[in-house]
Design a protein around this motif. Structure first.
Motif, PDB file in Angstrom:
ATOM      1  N   ASP B 386      -3.147 -31.296 -23.895  1.00  9.89           N
ATOM      2  CA  ASP B 386      -4.113 -30.349 -23.332  1.00  9.89           C
ATOM      3  C   ASP B 386      -4.210 -30.496 -21.821  1.00  9.89           C
ATOM      4  OD1 ASP B 386      -5.310 -32.910 -23.842  1.00  9.89           O
ATOM      5  OD2 ASP B 386      -7.238 -32.014 -23.305  1.00  9.89           O
ATOM      6  N   GLU B 387      -3.551 -31.519 -21.275  1.00 11.87           N
ATOM      7  CA  GLU B 387      -3.662 -31.757 -19.843  1.00 11.87           C
ATOM      8  C   GLU B 387      -2.362 -31.399 -19.122  1.00 11.87           C
ATOM      9  OE1 GLU B 387      -5.523 -35.377 -18.522  1.00 11.87           O
ATOM     10  OE2 GLU B 387      -6.217 -35.745 -20.579  1.00 11.87           O
ATOM     11  N   ILE B 388      -2.507 -30.597 -18.093  1.00 13.14           N
ATOM     12  CA  ILE B 388      -1.375 -30.165 -17.275  1.00 13.14           C
ATOM     13  C   ILE B 388      -0.567 -31.366 -16.780  1.00 13.14           C
ATOM     14  CG2 ILE B 388      -0.754 -29.173 -15.020  1.00 13.14           C
ATOM     15  CD1 ILE B 388      -1.505 -26.920 -16.683  1.00 13.14           C
ATOM     16  N   LYS B 389      -1.292 -32.395 -16.346  1.00 11.74           N
ATOM     17  CA  LYS B 389      -0.592 -33.517 -15.710  1.00 11.74           C
ATOM     18  C   LYS B 389       0.386 -34.200 -16.681  1.00 11.74           C
ATOM     19  CE  LYS B 389      -4.046 -37.102 -16.560  1.00 11.74           C
ATOM     20  NZ  LYS B 389      -5.073 -37.964 -16.029  1.00 11.74           N
ATOM     21  N   LEU B 391       2.116 -32.695 -19.111  1.00 11.46           N
ATOM     22  CA  LEU B 391       3.311 -31.857 -19.239  1.00 11.46           C
ATOM     23  C   LEU B 391       4.134 -31.913 -17.956  1.00 11.46           C
ATOM     24  CD1 LEU B 391       2.002 -28.757 -21.224  1.00 11.46           C
ATOM     25  CD2 LEU B 391       3.272 -30.723 -22.059  1.00 11.46           C
ATOM     26  N   GLU B 392       3.419 -31.973 -16.824  1.00 21.41           N
ATOM     27  CA  GLU B 392       4.164 -32.099 -15.561  1.00 21.41           C
ATOM     28  C   GLU B 392       4.882 -33.441 -15.495  1.00 21.41           C
ATOM     29  OE1 GLU B 392       2.079 -29.011 -12.484  1.00 21.41           O
ATOM     30  OE2 GLU B 392       1.241 -31.032 -12.554  1.00 21.41           O
TER      31      GLU B 392
END
Lengths: 141, 436
Positions: B386-389, B391-392
């Protein structure tokens, strides 16, 4: 005290959000709150809904990558400085916010938080004027 | 798991005897093509080589190479040793550019091929009593009919379903109690995925063996297919120019390198640039000489496949050399900013990252004068967050891996599941948009 949130992976493509909300609508799922975080290529849609299981299975059936996790819903006084006071409490207690979103319902300002340590946040907030809502409390507002 | 050795005499022949058999058969083949095919006569003459000079198998390296272009130049039947009325079967490989390459078989060639495919299946652990669901394409492609004849020769029950129509594949697999699946590895994954969608669990199937080939794949992909289908997955290699499937296959005992049927096909690994024969264990281009075929023998045919040969004895008892799984082709080699790269290298890198599945695509573009490579990979639930970081961080991790282990800067693009193309035949992983 924790509330379940659903998150959905989506590419930044025209019409994608409309498709997701249509899937949820057709499954009879109502969205209580949402936030969309995005990068240049993809986004993550996070939602609180009234029917988690139906939402998850409807989205999976349509081929979406979905996840669920827990967040905190906090009822913060709806007045000037209310949010600032709340954030100061977090800051003093060294609780980091990963992300947050907010909505207002009647006299309630509801903030949805993803903290790095949910349990520590619950402990810290207990006994303060900031009320952590259970899922039932949240949905019955 | 134990496989039965189909041709005990030939498959376990001591090295010395095998090499003298090869030398004898090589000379016969060289004489045959020299006498009947103008192309070979000219190329031997140019190399100042006469078949009578063949005394041992080592003399092979004095013969000239045959290239795919030579097959095209002699399209369609120019390299046949016999008139067409002696030929009972024609196959052709799908030519992605220009004309297809055409191969022919006499009645005896079909016999040889069927026997070699029975060997192949047996080596992979298939027995009489097995039900072989043959999802290789039937037609000009050698995969379908090769497995078909081999299964019948072995005495197994063959279902000639051919490729495609995935839902029906799964239905028949369950209803007919198929025990063996033969197809490309990417199609096996497509089937496994469709099973999930149809909610058919692997315990409802009787599958126990998969024989997958016709495209390069990785060890991690093997583990995924084995796990998803509940089978032993065995790698097979072949090409129509040599005979079709039935050139080499892994034994189910070791699943560690493919035994080349050396009494029929003499392998060499060469340096693709200099043409020098490389010692066992060194990586290079695989070259084959057929020594028992009648209608369409090939002499030192350049496969463009990259592998190495292993002469270590195998625990299955077969004495034939093993080749490593194909790691790439000299011609699907991508050159990105001067760096040579095979899609399979990117695949194995992706498969080493926990949770990723081998659904990926490589897009090569040219921006200005610089080549760029984008790797698209599907996000599944096990890597999603759920966290962008997070996936980045996953993107960053893949980028770093590409940089470190391949020396190439790649842009990673996460895409939604099932948005990349699925394959029923050979996977096409690379989209090259460069206009050079």
């Amino acid at each position: 005290m924790k509330v379940e949130q659903i998150s959905i992976f989506m590419e930044n493509k025209a019409g994608r959000l409309a498709q997701i909300t249509r899937v949820l609508g057709d499954a009879g799922v109502n969205i209580l709150a949402l936030s969309l975080a995005d990068t240049a290529d993809f986004g993550i849609l996070r939602i609180l809904v009234n029917e988690n299981d139906s939402a998850l299975s409807a989205l999976k059936d349509c081929g979406f990558t979905v996840g669920k996790n827990e967040v905190l819903a906090v009822d913060v006084p709806d007045r000037p400085g209310g949010l600032a006071e709340f954030l100061e409490v977090l800051n003093v207690n060294e609780i980091n916010i990963e992300y947050m979103y907010a909505y207002r319902k009647g006299a309630h300002a509801i903030l949805i938080f993803r903290f790095d340590d949910l349990d520590k946040a619950i402990d810290t907030l207990s006994g303060t004027e900031f009320k952590v809502l259970t899922a039932d409390e949240l949905y019955s507002l | 798991m134990i496989s039965m050795i189909w041709d005990e005499e030939f498959e376990t022949m001591p090295r010395e005897a095998l090499e003298s058999l090869q030398a004898y058969r090589l000379r016969k083949t060289a004489e045959r093509v020299y006498a009947t095919v103008p192309f070979y006569k000219e190329s031997f003459d140019r190399a100042k080589f006469h078949p009578s000079q063949i005394k041992s198998v080592d003399d092979l390296r004095r013969l000239p190479f045959t290239h795919k272009e030579d097959l095209r130049d002699n399209y369609p039947f120019g390299l046949f040793t016999l008139p067409l009325h002696e030929v009972v079967r024609i196959h052709a490989s799908s030519g992605t550019t220009g004309k297809p390459t055409v191969v022919g078989y006499t009645r005896r060639d079909i016999e040889t091929w069927s026997t070699l495919m029975a060997r192949t299946l047996s080596c992979a652990g298939v027995q009489k009593g097995d039900v072989v669901q043959n999802a290789y394409g039937y037609g000009l492609f050698t995969g379908g009919l090769g497995f078909h004849y081999g299964s019948e020769r072995l005495g197994a029950t063959v279902i000639p379903i051919s490729g495609g129509n995935t839902k029906r594949q799964i239905m028949l697999m369950e209803d007919f109690g198929s025990t063996v699946l033969t197809c490309t590895p990417s199609y096996a994954l497509t089937i496994a995925e469709a099973m999930d969608e149809m909610q058919v669990t692997k315990d409802r199937l009787k599958l126990r063996i998969g024989i997958f080939g016709a495209e390069p794949w990785s060890q991690n992909m093997r583990l995924q297919v084995e796990n998803k289908l509940g089978i032993d997955a065995v790698d097979i290699y072949g090409l129509s120019e040599v005979i079709g499937p039935g050139v080499s296959v892994e034994c189910i005992e070791a699943k560690n390198g493919l035994h080349i049927f050396e009494d029929h096909f003499i392998p060499e690994v060469i340096d693709p640039v200099t043409g020098d024969t490389l010692p066992y264990g060194e990586e290079g281009e695989l070259v084959f000489t057929t020594v028992t075929k009648e209608a369409f023998p090939v002499i030192r045919y350049r496969t463009r496949d990259i592998t190495r040969l292993n002469q270590e004895p195998c625990r299955c008892g077969r004495t034939h050399l093993r080749m490593e799984r194909i790691t790439g082709r000299t011609d699907d080699m991508l050159i990105i900013r001067g760096i040579n790269l095979f899609p399979s290298q990117i695949e194995s890198l992706l498969m080493n990252i926990n949770g990723l599945e081998p659904h990926y695509q490589i897009v090569v573009k040219r921006e200005g004068t610089l080549d760029t490579m984008e790797v698209r990979i599907e996000v599944n639930e096990s890597v999603f967050s759920d966290e962008i970081k997070n996936l980045e961080a996953l993107e960053k991790k893949i980028e770093n891996e590409c940089k470190e282990s391949l020396g190439v800067a790649a842009q990673i693009k996460l895409v939604e599941p099932k948005t990349l193309q699925r394959f029923e035949g050979k996977a096409q992983r690379v989209i090259d948009e460069r206009k050079i």
